[in-house]
Design an enzyme around this catalytic site. Structure first.
Site, mmCIF file in Angstrom:
data_model
loop_
_atom_site.group_PDB
_atom_site.id
_atom_site.type_symbol
_atom_site.label_atom_id
_atom_site.label_comp_id
_atom_site.label_asym_id
_atom_site.label_seq_id
_atom_site.Cartn_x
_atom_site.Cartn_y
_atom_site.Cartn_z
ATOM 1 N N ARG A 173 2.028 14.897 6.167
ATOM 2 C CA ARG A 173 2.886 15.375 7.252
ATOM 3 C C ARG A 173 4.367 15.406 6.895
ATOM 4 O O ARG A 173 5.187 15.891 7.677
ATOM 5 C CB ARG A 173 2.642 14.523 8.511
ATOM 6 C CG ARG A 173 1.306 14.858 9.165
ATOM 7 C CD ARG A 173 1.129 14.134 10.467
ATOM 8 N NE ARG A 173 0.834 12.716 10.270
ATOM 9 C CZ ARG A 173 1.118 11.768 11.163
ATOM 10 N NH1 ARG A 173 1.717 12.086 12.297
ATOM 11 N NH2 ARG A 173 0.810 10.524 10.913
ATOM 12 N N TYR B 249 2.957 -2.270 4.002
ATOM 13 C CA TYR B 249 2.820 -0.829 3.811
ATOM 14 C C TYR B 249 4.109 -0.277 3.185
ATOM 15 O O TYR B 249 5.206 -0.628 3.628
ATOM 16 C CB TYR B 249 2.647 -0.121 5.154
ATOM 17 C CG TYR B 249 1.323 -0.325 5.855
ATOM 18 C CD1 TYR B 249 0.277 -1.019 5.248
ATOM 19 C CD2 TYR B 249 1.114 0.215 7.114
ATOM 20 C CE1 TYR B 249 -0.928 -1.179 5.911
ATOM 21 C CE2 TYR B 249 -0.088 0.054 7.781
ATOM 22 C CZ TYR B 249 -1.111 -0.651 7.175
ATOM 23 O OH TYR B 249 -2.293 -0.808 7.832
ATOM 24 N N ASN C 245 5.993 8.919 8.916
ATOM 25 C CA ASN C 245 4.951 9.899 8.585
ATOM 26 C C ASN C 245 5.475 11.324 8.497
ATOM 27 O O ASN C 245 4.857 12.173 7.876
ATOM 28 C CB ASN C 245 3.834 9.848 9.633
ATOM 29 C CG ASN C 245 3.172 8.491 9.660
ATOM 30 O OD1 ASN C 245 2.550 8.076 8.679
ATOM 31 N ND2 ASN C 245 3.352 7.771 10.745
ATOM 32 N N LEU D 82 0.836 -1.207 0.000
ATOM 33 C CA LEU D 82 0.000 0.000 0.000
ATOM 34 C C LEU D 82 0.868 1.253 0.000
ATOM 35 O O LEU D 82 1.715 1.422 0.881
ATOM 36 C CB LEU D 82 -0.914 0.006 1.231
ATOM 37 C CG LEU D 82 -1.826 -1.212 1.398
ATOM 38 C CD1 LEU D 82 -2.824 -0.964 2.520
ATOM 39 C CD2 LEU D 82 -2.540 -1.536 0.094
ATOM 40 N N LYS E 297 5.439 10.348 -0.353
ATOM 41 C CA LYS E 297 6.122 9.901 0.860
ATOM 42 C C LYS E 297 7.015 8.685 0.627
ATOM 43 O O LYS E 297 8.163 8.640 1.080
ATOM 44 C CB LYS E 297 5.097 9.588 1.951
ATOM 45 C CG LYS E 297 5.740 9.023 3.203
ATOM 46 C CD LYS E 297 4.836 9.071 4.402
ATOM 47 C CE LYS E 297 3.796 7.992 4.388
ATOM 48 N NZ LYS E 297 3.018 7.992 5.647
ATOM 49 N N GLN F 64 -5.297 3.841 -6.804
ATOM 50 C CA GLN F 64 -6.446 4.094 -5.934
ATOM 51 C C GLN F 64 -6.725 5.588 -6.054
ATOM 52 O O GLN F 64 -6.006 6.408 -5.487
ATOM 53 C CB GLN F 64 -6.097 3.709 -4.482
ATOM 54 C CG GLN F 64 -7.264 3.819 -3.537
ATOM 55 C CD GLN F 64 -6.857 3.724 -2.080
ATOM 56 O OE1 GLN F 64 -5.712 3.997 -1.713
ATOM 57 N NE2 GLN F 64 -7.795 3.351 -1.225
ATOM 58 N N ARG G 184 51.748 18.920 -26.886
ATOM 59 C CA ARG G 184 51.793 20.185 -26.150
ATOM 60 C C ARG G 184 52.715 21.131 -26.891
ATOM 61 O O ARG G 184 53.536 20.693 -27.698
ATOM 62 C CB ARG G 184 52.289 19.949 -24.716
ATOM 63 C CG ARG G 184 53.691 19.420 -24.687
ATOM 64 C CD ARG G 184 54.138 18.951 -23.308
ATOM 65 N NE ARG G 184 55.558 18.630 -23.346
ATOM 66 C CZ ARG G 184 56.171 17.872 -22.450
ATOM 67 N NH1 ARG G 184 55.495 17.345 -21.457
ATOM 68 N NH2 ARG G 184 57.452 17.651 -22.544
ATOM 69 N N GLY H 185 -1.161 6.660 0.097
ATOM 70 C CA GLY H 185 -1.330 7.802 1.001
ATOM 71 C C GLY H 185 -0.494 9.001 0.553
ATOM 72 O O GLY H 185 0.560 8.854 -0.039
HETATM 73 C C1 UD1 Z 1 -3.319 1.525 10.052
HETATM 74 C C2 UD1 Z 1 -4.183 0.438 10.668
HETATM 75 C C3 UD1 Z 1 -3.884 0.384 12.163
HETATM 76 C C4 UD1 Z 1 -2.423 0.096 12.388
HETATM 77 C C5 UD1 Z 1 -1.578 1.135 11.677
HETATM 78 C C6 UD1 Z 1 -0.128 0.712 11.712
HETATM 79 C C7 UD1 Z 1 -6.246 0.345 9.400
HETATM 80 C C8 UD1 Z 1 -7.670 0.753 9.356
HETATM 81 N N1 UD1 Z 1 -5.569 0.783 10.442
HETATM 82 O O1 UD1 Z 1 -3.733 2.753 10.589
HETATM 83 O O2 UD1 Z 1 -4.646 -0.646 12.768
HETATM 84 O O3 UD1 Z 1 -2.127 0.101 13.769
HETATM 85 O O4 UD1 Z 1 -1.941 1.248 10.286
HETATM 86 O O5 UD1 Z 1 0.675 1.715 11.171
HETATM 87 O O6 UD1 Z 1 -5.801 -0.355 8.520
HETATM 88 N N2 UD1 Z 1 -3.239 3.672 2.462
HETATM 89 C C9 UD1 Z 1 -3.602 3.606 1.142
HETATM 90 N N3 UD1 Z 1 -4.861 3.958 0.804
HETATM 91 C C10 UD1 Z 1 -5.785 4.350 1.711
HETATM 92 C C11 UD1 Z 1 -5.402 4.416 3.063
HETATM 93 C C12 UD1 Z 1 -4.113 4.060 3.419
HETATM 94 O O7 UD1 Z 1 -2.795 3.254 0.288
HETATM 95 O O8 UD1 Z 1 -6.919 4.627 1.318
HETATM 96 C C13 UD1 Z 1 -1.867 3.294 2.836
HETATM 97 C C14 UD1 Z 1 -1.076 4.456 3.417
HETATM 98 O O9 UD1 Z 1 -0.350 5.120 2.398
HETATM 99 C C15 UD1 Z 1 -0.168 3.743 4.397
HETATM 100 C C16 UD1 Z 1 -0.969 2.544 4.848
HETATM 101 O O10 UD1 Z 1 -1.947 2.336 3.852
HETATM 102 O O11 UD1 Z 1 1.012 3.263 3.773
HETATM 103 C C17 UD1 Z 1 -1.610 2.751 6.206
HETATM 104 O O12 UD1 Z 1 -2.500 3.830 6.153
HETATM 105 P P1 UD1 Z 1 -2.619 4.881 7.348
HETATM 106 O O13 UD1 Z 1 -3.582 5.924 6.943
HETATM 107 O O14 UD1 Z 1 -1.289 5.308 7.820
HETATM 108 O O15 UD1 Z 1 -3.316 3.965 8.466
HETATM 109 P P2 UD1 Z 1 -3.295 4.203 10.020
HETATM 110 O O16 UD1 Z 1 -4.374 5.129 10.370
HETATM 111 O O17 UD1 Z 1 -1.929 4.512 10.473
HETATM 112 MG MG MG Z 2 -0.124 5.247 9.579
#
Ligand code: UD1
Ligand code: MG
Length: 449
Positions: free
Chosen positions: A15, A103, A226, A8, A22, A75, A422, A11
């Site tokens: 930050r 991630y 982050n 994934l 990122k 996405q 030279r 995001g």
């Molecule tokens: C998520 C977990 C949480 C965990 C934490 C660990 C969920 C709902 N929560 O929370 O339980 O403790 O990670 O760090 O899964 N991303 C996408 N598309 C999206 C949303 C996120 O690609 O629509 C990616 C982000 O870029 C990131 C990762 O998924 O790499 C995690 O997303 P993030 O928003 O950081 O989740 P947390 O709220 O930290």
């Molecule tokens: Mg996170």
């Protein structure tokens, strides 16, 4: 066992305060996303799918340079981690075996941990990677009963009691592909964030009577990036580990805290690295080589017994054979330097091949670039290149040949020949003194007036 990776990386990373996505920020010389991809390699994934969003084209390029078979899916809107994984459904259609979700902003998951997760799949339908946090903060909490994971609750949605749980969700999980996408399809967004939580699949699996389990790892492995501060901290953590590993492997580091490694640096036993050395990506230093102080190496291979620096720069494609000597203020790029050759002072050697035991004098330059194209310089075995020779490429200096100091060599030089390019020196008796006397008189006159 057949495994696919879904990474994934959609995001925005607001930050970070950055125009760069990122996951392209560098840690240990390598974009974050590649750390996740490389950790996943231990599983020999049949497919790798990277979910991108913000800066997708840039991320796709970096991913393709690393692994041209990796698939990129987009996405468009970031609606949550379950929605993100769902974007990989079509790319993995019909794929047998498991999916491991990683991630892109979590660089330190170890290969051993990923292997432990796959092993745990023998006893559980769904395996989630968890860790005991000193300060659980805003992580999702793992609600377990005995060895069974009952559900995962996000911080925002948790009760006081649940928030007291210290076992946290890393985000990494593993399940059979068909089951994973089946469960994800059932995930809703009725929660505190209005997002589709991937974490909901734990409770969904349990409701179907399936088993879910937790593999635990060290909190340091699950560190997510982050902010720039977190990135700097992660870099420091990486360097601390890399230095300790190098020392354990029998490398001498005179001042470990001043040496910086890249994610893939390889240094052999009994190599010596002096203070203030920086290793960029792609460097191998063999046993018994010495990297002297204040040198910068990137994409280079240094063989046994070679000595580099102080103040040397090795750029991508620098290939040093055994016992080569690269001295102060010498830059080497895309050049093979054969055994025992010496380039000791103030030189540039690029797009070149230097034969064994050749000696390049101070200030030698391979003039490899004509402003549009790059050209090759060939220097034969045992050749002696006089100081400040300009080798205007393409050009070849034969084995055992000699060039006079200050020569501009534009034509090939045969083996064993002497080439002088030279202006011939003229000497005028007494003229030096007369010239200086005249200048001193002129200066005195100017001071008076
Ligand atoms: C998520 C977990 C949480 C965990 C934490 C660990 C969920 C709902 N929560 O929370 O339980 O403790 O990670 O760090 O899964 N991303 C996408 N598309 C999206 C949303 C996120 O690609 O629509 C990616 C982000 O870029 C990131 C990762 O998924 O790499 C995690 O997303 P993030 O928003 O950081 O989740 P947390 O709220 O930290
Ligand atoms: Mg996170």
């Amino acid at each position: 066992m057949n495994v696919s990776l879904v990474i994934l990386a959609a995001g925005q990373g607001t930050r970070m305060g950055s125009d760069l996505p990122k996951v392209l920020h560098r840690l240990a010389g390598v974009p974050l996303i590649l750390h996740a991809m490389r950790a996943g390699r231990i599983l020999e994934p049949a497919r790798v799918v990277v979910v991108t969003g913000h800066g997708g084209a840039q991320v796709a390029q970096v991913v393709a340079d690393e692994d041209e078979t990796a698939l990129i899916v987009t996405q468009e809107e970031q609606l949550g981690t379950a929605h993100a994984v769902a974007q990989a459904r079509a790319a993995l259609e019909g794929q047998a075996g498991d999916v491991v979700v990683l991630y892109g902003d979590t660089p330190f998951i170890s290969p051993a941990t990923l292997e432990a997760m796959l092993a745990a799949r023998a006893t559980h339908d769904l395996v989630v990677l968890g860790f005991e946090a000193d300060d659980p903060g805003r992580y999702g909490r793992l609600v377990v009963q005995g060895e069974t994971l009952e559900r995962i609750v996000e911080f925002k949605d948790a009760t006081e009691e649940e928030r007291a749980i210290r076992l946290c969700n890393s985000g990494v999980l593993c399940a059979d592909r068909a089951l994973l996408f089946d469960l994800i399809a059932k995930v809703g967004s009725d929660n505190a964030s209005g997002e589709y939580y991937l974490t909901d699949i734990a409770a969904l699996a349990r409701a179907r009577g399936l088993s879910a389990g937790v593999v635990r790892c060290d909190e340091a492995e699950t560190l997510g990036i982050n902010t720039r501060t977190e990135l700097a901290r992660a870099e420091a953590a990486f360097q601390t580990r890399a230095r300790a590993e190098a020392l354990d492997n029998g490398v001498t580091l005179i001042a470990p805290d001043t040496v910086f490694f890249a994610q893939d640096t390889v240094i052999g036993r009994d190599a010596v690295v002096e203070p203030y050395v920086v290793f960029g990506p792609g460097v191998t230093v063999e046993s018994g080589a010495t990297i002297r102080a204040f040198s910068h190496l990137e994409g280079a291979h240094v063989s046994r017994g070679a000595i580099v620096g102080p103040y040397a720069r090795l750029r991508p494609g620098a290939e040093l054979a055994e016992d080569v000597r690269i001295g102060n203020f010498v830059e080497v790029k895309a050049a093979q330097i054969d055994e025992g050759a010496k380039v000791n002072h103030l030189a540039y050697v690029g797009d070149a091949h230097v034969g064994a035991r050749a000696n390049l004098g101070a200030g030698t330059v391979t003039c490899n670039y004509d402003g549009v194209f790059k050209h090759h310089t060939e220097i034969g075995e045992g050749a002696f290149i006089g100081s400040s020779t300009m080798l205007v490429a393409p050009v070849r200096v034969g084995a055992g040949a000699v060039t006079g100091s200050g020569s501009v060599i534009t034509q090939d030089v045969d083996d064993d020949a002497l080439a002088l390019g030279r202006a011939r020196q003229e000497t005028k008796p007494g003229l030096g003194k007369r010239l200086m006397d005249r200048l001193r008189v002129a200066k005195a006159a100017r001071v008076k007036g």
